[in-house]
Design an enzyme around this catalytic site. Structure first.
Site, PDB file in Angstrom:
ATOM      1  CE1 TYR A  83      17.361  21.445 -34.846  1.00 14.20           C
ATOM      2  CE2 TYR A  83      18.431  21.130 -32.737  1.00 14.20           C
ATOM      3  CZ  TYR A  83      17.419  21.673 -33.500  1.00 14.20           C
ATOM      4  OH  TYR A  83      16.460  22.469 -32.915  1.00 14.20           O
ATOM      5  CB  CYS A  84      18.734  22.753 -39.101  1.00 13.42           C
ATOM      6  SG  CYS A  84      17.346  22.106 -38.193  1.00 13.42           S
ATOM      7  NE  ARG A 120       2.479  19.432 -43.516  1.00 11.29           N
ATOM      8  CZ  ARG A 120       1.762  19.854 -42.485  1.00 11.29           C
ATOM      9  NH1 ARG A 120       2.142  20.924 -41.805  1.00 11.29           N
ATOM     10  NH2 ARG A 120       0.675  19.210 -42.125  1.00 11.29           N
ATOM     11  N   GLY A 124      13.585  26.120 -44.925  1.00 10.03           N
ATOM     12  CA  GLY A 124      13.702  27.209 -43.989  1.00 10.03           C
ATOM     13  C   GLY A 124      12.537  27.364 -43.023  1.00 10.03           C
ATOM     14  CG  MET A 246      15.250  10.596 -41.320  1.00 10.51           C
ATOM     15  SD  MET A 246      13.901  11.127 -42.378  1.00 10.51           S
ATOM     16  CE  MET A 246      12.508  10.762 -41.308  1.00 10.51           C
ATOM     17  CG  LEU A 315       5.115  14.679 -56.158  1.00  7.92           C
ATOM     18  CD1 LEU A 315       4.373  15.189 -57.389  1.00  7.92           C
ATOM     19  CD2 LEU A 315       6.264  13.758 -56.580  1.00  7.92           C
ATOM     20  NE  ARG A 316       9.773  16.341 -48.679  1.00  3.13           N
ATOM     21  CZ  ARG A 316       9.224  15.143 -48.490  1.00  3.13           C
ATOM     22  NH1 ARG A 316       9.086  14.330 -49.510  1.00  3.13           N
ATOM     23  NH2 ARG A 316       8.795  14.783 -47.294  1.00  3.13           N
ATOM     24  CB  CYS A 326      12.543  10.241 -53.408  1.00  2.00           C
ATOM     25  SG  CYS A 326      13.042   9.271 -51.945  1.00  2.00           S
ATOM     26  CG  ASP A 603      29.930  10.541 -17.915  1.00  4.17           C
ATOM     27  OD1 ASP A 603      29.899   9.444 -17.333  1.00  4.17           O
ATOM     28  OD2 ASP A 603      28.999  10.959 -18.629  1.00  4.17           O
TER      29      ASP A 603
END
Length: 633
Positions: A83-84, A120, A124, A246, A315-316, A326, A603
């Protein structure tokens, strides 16, 4: 097993003195006698002290002050989550194009001087970076920085956390999307469930409170575990954060797979009507709730159904040095290039200020976001969000095995809490104990889903031996499971020698044109049918002795289930392989695996068509044992 006494939680005592940064905000400083890690020997000359209470460069046109910076330390990860990453994989940035440690610290110092008080570290997986402890220690020395957090998958956490705490780490988020070990192994394509649990326990032991557990909820994958997760907060200082699924590039986002905040909340209120809402903190992304009497709390991050753009302060910086204002935006600006070009502080701040100034009032909304081009999540921050899921794993197996689930949930959680409290990590699959009860035999197993991990794995692409009888296969003139008086009896295998046993079985599911097309295009409402059937087959093999009354429990060393689509017949062809060393064969395990995988496909597709035929369930081959080998002609 009696529960051990709850380990005394060691809380950190902040003996720090108080001083003021240039903005006048109080910050902590190292305790006397603690080692101080020096900054790099070549500090950037343009980083000078600023005196503004909060920088205009970090304030956007809507008045939002961005005091929280997330820095990705690496694009690499020690898990391979379905899922990543997009199905086709992720091209990693060359090492020379990633931020160096000095560049990370240089940018961190600049942002902190402009008003950022929380950083933070993400990935990865940040804890695979060799100098992560040193980075935390040097960030701690930044005047004005109040909080240093990290978001991790937890695999390396128990080993590194004591060093990280000493270096100055003050907050931990741990990603965990399931409490079922077998499902965990299937999702991440690696073992490690127990290491994550050890990491959570170590964080509690070292006094982190709350320990935040991030759980991205996806319909058909883990929405049936909501109550299990919440039950953990009764005795543990956890903040379980349920995150709405998301869209990101390559994750095949589907609105039907998103479980909304209100739907999750309704599920929780049915079990705990007394659930009460907590006051929201300024700039918080989470809506927090607490069950009276519970030690921990529950939060919801509602990025899709109820955005929190109006108070966004984040901010990233990506691992390759791009600034994202964003998470859902596709607009980025390279700070790395400006740094390496020798930009002055003022030039860097103008670039940052221009990017922040262009930040929109809110993101585009869930349906428009899903159509936008954006980085895969692993290239932004792997563990805040989640990608496409192999759906319906838990519910499919439990329903197909006819097991009652809801009443077992709390028991499972209580057992897990007891293990965590006592500092002991379960060594047998908890899912087996949850379904079958502690008094029944427990089967230790290792299931490899990737044929690359084992050269003996059977693969449809490998040439198969011609079907023929090989070796003696003496016929029996009586049924082995019936005694002389005609009553059922279990065969005594106590005197048989242990030999290597391998069996392969197959099944065919004739789906019809419509169901075949939906599976082929991954458009089934229930989700990815082939992935679910694969895991169902693996689980069924391990549970065979519980389903077939006179089968012996077998310690399987390998289970593999392959599914291929046959366009000509509009069919799915299933092949199941089982291996074990012991006194009895594994053909029943292989047959059960193939049959349950076929039933699971039915099913998954029955809402589309009930004109589905399960056929050709048969043993293909078996080797080992006194009766010799068998290969179907």
């Amino acid at each position: 097993m009696a529960a051990q006494p709850v380990s005394r939680v060691v809380r950190r005592v902040l003996r720090a003195g108080v001083r003021s940064c240039s903005s006048g905000a109080p910050v902590t400083q190292p305790c006397p006698g603690e080692p101080v890690v020096e900054m790099p020997s070549r500090p950037r000359p343009f980083l000078r002290e600023r005196a503004a209470p909060f920088s205009s460069f970090l304030t956007d046109s809507f008045g939002r002050r961005h005091s929280y910076l997330r820095i990705s330390l690496t694009e690499r990860c020690n898990l391979r989550c379905r899922y990543c990453m997009p199905e086709e994989g992720v091209p990693l940035t060359p090492k020379a194009d990633l931020l160096t440690t000095e560049e990370i610290l240089t940018l961190a110092r600049l942002f902190v001087k402009e008003g950022v008080d929380k950083i933070r570290l993400t990935g990865g997986e940040p804890l695979i970076r060799p100098d992560v402890v040193d980075i935390v220690a040097q960030l701690r020395r930044l005047e004005g920085l109040r909080t240093i957090g990290i978001t991790t998958n937890g695999i390396n956490l128990a080993r590194l956390l004591p060093q990280l705490q000493k270096a100055g780490l003050s907050a931990i988020n741990i990603s965990l999307d399931t409490l079922v070990p077998a499902k965990f192994e299937f999702i991440v394509r690696r073992k490690g469930f127990h290491k994550v649990m050890e990491g959570i326990h170590k964080a509690i032991e070292l006094g982190y409170s709350p320990v935040k557990v991030n759980c991205v909820v996806m319909r058909g994958l883990n929405e049936d575990e909501l109550l299990d997760f919440v039950a953990l907060t009764e005795g543990l200082p956890l903040d379980v954060r349920f995150i709405e699924y998301m869209p990101f590039d390559g994750n095949k986002w589907n609105f039907k797979k998103m479980v909304s905040y209100k739907e999750m909340l309704d599920t929780l209120r049915q079990q705990w009507p007394e659930l009460e809402k907590l006051p929201e903190e300024e700039s918080s992304t989470a809506k927090a709730f607490k069950i009276p009497g519970f030690r921990g709390q529950v939060s919801f991050i509602t990025s899709m159904s109820e955005h929190f753009c109006g108070t966004c302060n984040r901010l990233r910086i990506t691992a390759d040095g791009n600034l994202k204002v964003c998470l859902f935006g596709n607009s980025e600006v390279s700070l790395r290039d400006h740094l390496r070009a020798g930009a002055s502080e003022e030039e860097l701040l103008r670039v940052i200020g221009a990017a922040v100034g262009r930040k929109k009032r809110q993101h585009a909304g869930m349906f428009n976001i899903s159509q936008m081009k954006n980085r895969p999540m692993i290239l932004i921050e792997l563990f805040l969000m989640r990608q496409d899921s192999p759906p319906a794993l838990s519910s499919t197996f439990r329903n197909s095995l006819g097991v009652q689930v809801l009443r077992r949930r709390v028991n499972f959680s209580s057992q897990t809490v007891t293990l965590w409290k006592g500092g002991r990590i379960p060594q047998t699959p908890l899912v087996a104990q949850q379904w079958l009860g502690a008094s029944l035999p427990q089967r230790h197993f290792s299931s490899h889903l990737d044929s690359d991990t084992n050269p003996k794995c059977l693969s449809p692409t490998e040439p198969q031996a011609p079907a023929a009888a090989s070796g003696p296969l003496p016929a029996s003139d009586q049924l082995t499971h019936v005694d002389t008086e005609g009553r059922m009896a279990m065969v005594d295998v106590g005197r048989k020698p242990d030999t290597e046993r391998v069996a392969v079985a197959s099944a065919v599911v004739l789906l019809g044109p419509m169901a075949f097309k939906l599976i082929q295009e991954n458009q089934l409402k229930k989700g990815e049918a082939l992935a679910v059937a694969q895991l169902a087959g693996i689980q069924a093999a391990k549970l065979t002795s519980q389903l077939i009354p006179l089968c012996h429990p077998v310690a399987l060393s390998h289970v593999q289930v392959r599914l291929e689509l046959d366009r000509a017949r509009h069919a799915a062809v299933i092949q199941a392989s089982c291996r074990a060393r012991g006194p009895t064969g594994v053909e029943m395990e292989a047959l059960t695996s193939a049959a349950v995988a076929a039933l699971t496909l039915y099913d998954m597709c029955k809402a589309v068509s009930r004109d589905i035929v399960l056929t050709e369930i048969k043993l293909i081959s078996k080797t080992g044992g006194q009766r010799g080998d068998f290969h179907r002609t």
